[in-house]
Design a protein around this motif. Structure first.
Motif, PDB file in Angstrom:
ATOM      1  N   ALA A   1       0.841  -1.203   0.000  1.00 61.15           N
ATOM      2  CA  ALA A   1       0.000   0.000   0.000  1.00 61.15           C
ATOM      3  C   ALA A   1       0.872   1.247   0.000  1.00 61.15           C
ATOM      4  O   ALA A   1       0.617   2.198  -0.746  1.00 61.15           O
ATOM      5  N   SER A   2       1.906   1.228   0.807  1.00 63.97           N
ATOM      6  CA  SER A   2       2.842   2.350   0.840  1.00 63.97           C
ATOM      7  C   SER A   2       3.557   2.483  -0.500  1.00 63.97           C
ATOM      8  O   SER A   2       3.714   3.586  -1.033  1.00 63.97           O
ATOM      9  N   LEU A   3       3.988   1.362  -1.056  1.00 62.22           N
ATOM     10  CA  LEU A   3       4.645   1.362  -2.365  1.00 62.22           C
ATOM     11  C   LEU A   3       3.698   1.881  -3.440  1.00 62.22           C
ATOM     12  O   LEU A   3       4.099   2.657  -4.309  1.00 62.22           O
ATOM     13  N   ALA A   4       2.436   1.471  -3.380  1.00 60.53           N
ATOM     14  CA  ALA A   4       1.458   1.901  -4.378  1.00 60.53           C
ATOM     15  C   ALA A   4       1.285   3.421  -4.364  1.00 60.53           C
ATOM     16  O   ALA A   4       1.280   4.059  -5.420  1.00 60.53           O
ATOM     17  N   ARG A   5       1.163   4.009  -3.184  1.00 58.22           N
ATOM     18  CA  ARG A   5       1.043   5.477  -3.094  1.00 58.22           C
ATOM     19  C   ARG A   5       2.255   6.157  -3.732  1.00 58.22           C
ATOM     20  O   ARG A   5       2.121   7.104  -4.502  1.00 58.22           O
ATOM     21  N   ARG A   6       3.421   5.674  -3.378  1.00 56.64           N
ATOM     22  CA  ARG A   6       4.657   6.257  -3.907  1.00 56.64           C
ATOM     23  C   ARG A   6       4.736   6.107  -5.426  1.00 56.64           C
ATOM     24  O   ARG A   6       5.046   7.055  -6.146  1.00 56.64           O
ATOM     25  N   GLU A   7       4.449   4.917  -5.928  1.00 53.99           N
ATOM     26  CA  GLU A   7       4.556   4.659  -7.364  1.00 53.99           C
ATOM     27  C   GLU A   7       3.518   5.422  -8.176  1.00 53.99           C
ATOM     28  O   GLU A   7       3.801   5.867  -9.284  1.00 53.99           O
ATOM     29  N   ILE A   8       2.317   5.593  -7.638  1.00 49.35           N
ATOM     30  CA  ILE A   8       1.290   6.375  -8.332  1.00 49.35           C
ATOM     31  C   ILE A   8       1.760   7.815  -8.488  1.00 49.35           C
ATOM     32  O   ILE A   8       1.711   8.384  -9.582  1.00 49.35           O
ATOM     33  N   ASN A   9       2.219   8.406  -7.413  1.00 47.97           N
ATOM     34  CA  ASN A   9       2.689   9.792  -7.481  1.00 47.97           C
ATOM     35  C   ASN A   9       3.893   9.935  -8.399  1.00 47.97           C
ATOM     36  O   ASN A   9       3.977  10.884  -9.185  1.00 47.97           O
ATOM     37  N   TYR A  10       4.811   8.987  -8.336  1.00 48.21           N
ATOM     38  CA  TYR A  10       5.999   9.044  -9.186  1.00 48.21           C
ATOM     39  C   TYR A  10       5.619   8.896 -10.661  1.00 48.21           C
ATOM     40  O   TYR A  10       6.121   9.627 -11.520  1.00 48.21           O
ATOM     41  N   ALA A  11       4.712   7.964 -10.968  1.00 45.12           N
ATOM     42  CA  ALA A  11       4.295   7.760 -12.357  1.00 45.12           C
ATOM     43  C   ALA A  11       3.610   9.006 -12.919  1.00 45.12           C
ATOM     44  O   ALA A  11       3.840   9.382 -14.071  1.00 45.12           O
ATOM     45  N   LEU A  12       2.789   9.646 -12.102  1.00 41.13           N
ATOM     46  CA  LEU A  12       2.132  10.879 -12.552  1.00 41.13           C
ATOM     47  C   LEU A  12       3.154  11.988 -12.799  1.00 41.13           C
ATOM     48  O   LEU A  12       3.094  12.691 -13.823  1.00 41.13           O
ATOM     49  N   TYR A  13       4.069  12.156 -11.886  1.00 37.36           N
ATOM     50  CA  TYR A  13       5.093  13.185 -12.018  1.00 37.36           C
ATOM     51  C   TYR A  13       5.958  12.913 -13.244  1.00 37.36           C
ATOM     52  O   TYR A  13       6.234  13.803 -14.046  1.00 37.36           O
TER      53      TYR A  13
END
Length: 83
Positions: free
Chosen positions: A50-62
């Motif tokens: 879940a923590s990884l998912a939050r990080r990866e979503i934000n990184y992918a958008l950026y």
């Protein structure tokens, strides 16, 4: 048990959600990902994911925003170098 992660997306990133989600589906095929104009939802297996998912979503958008906004500059640079 699946954990649902919901990430709110700033309006300035709305144009990049589809490309970011497509990339995440490729990178994390075990995640169940859905999106709308203002949110990305992911179902994962554990709290650490879940923590990884939050990080990866934000990184992918950026990352997608940088790619999209930099495309005209890269094109101009290539034209000037190749001419």
């Amino acid at each position: 048990m699946k954990i649902n992660v919901e990430v709110d997306i700033a309006e300035s990133f709305a144009w990049h959600i589809d490309a970011a989600v497509t990339r995440l589906r490729y990178l994390y095929p075990d995640w169940s990902i859905s999106a709308d104009v203002a949110k990305v939802n992911v179902s994962v297996e554990s709290d650490s994911q879940a923590s990884l998912a939050r990080r990866e979503i934000n990184y992918a958008l950026y990352r997608e925003r940088i790619r999209a906004e930099g495309a005209p500059l890269r094109e101009l640079l290539l034209k000037s170098v190749m001419s």
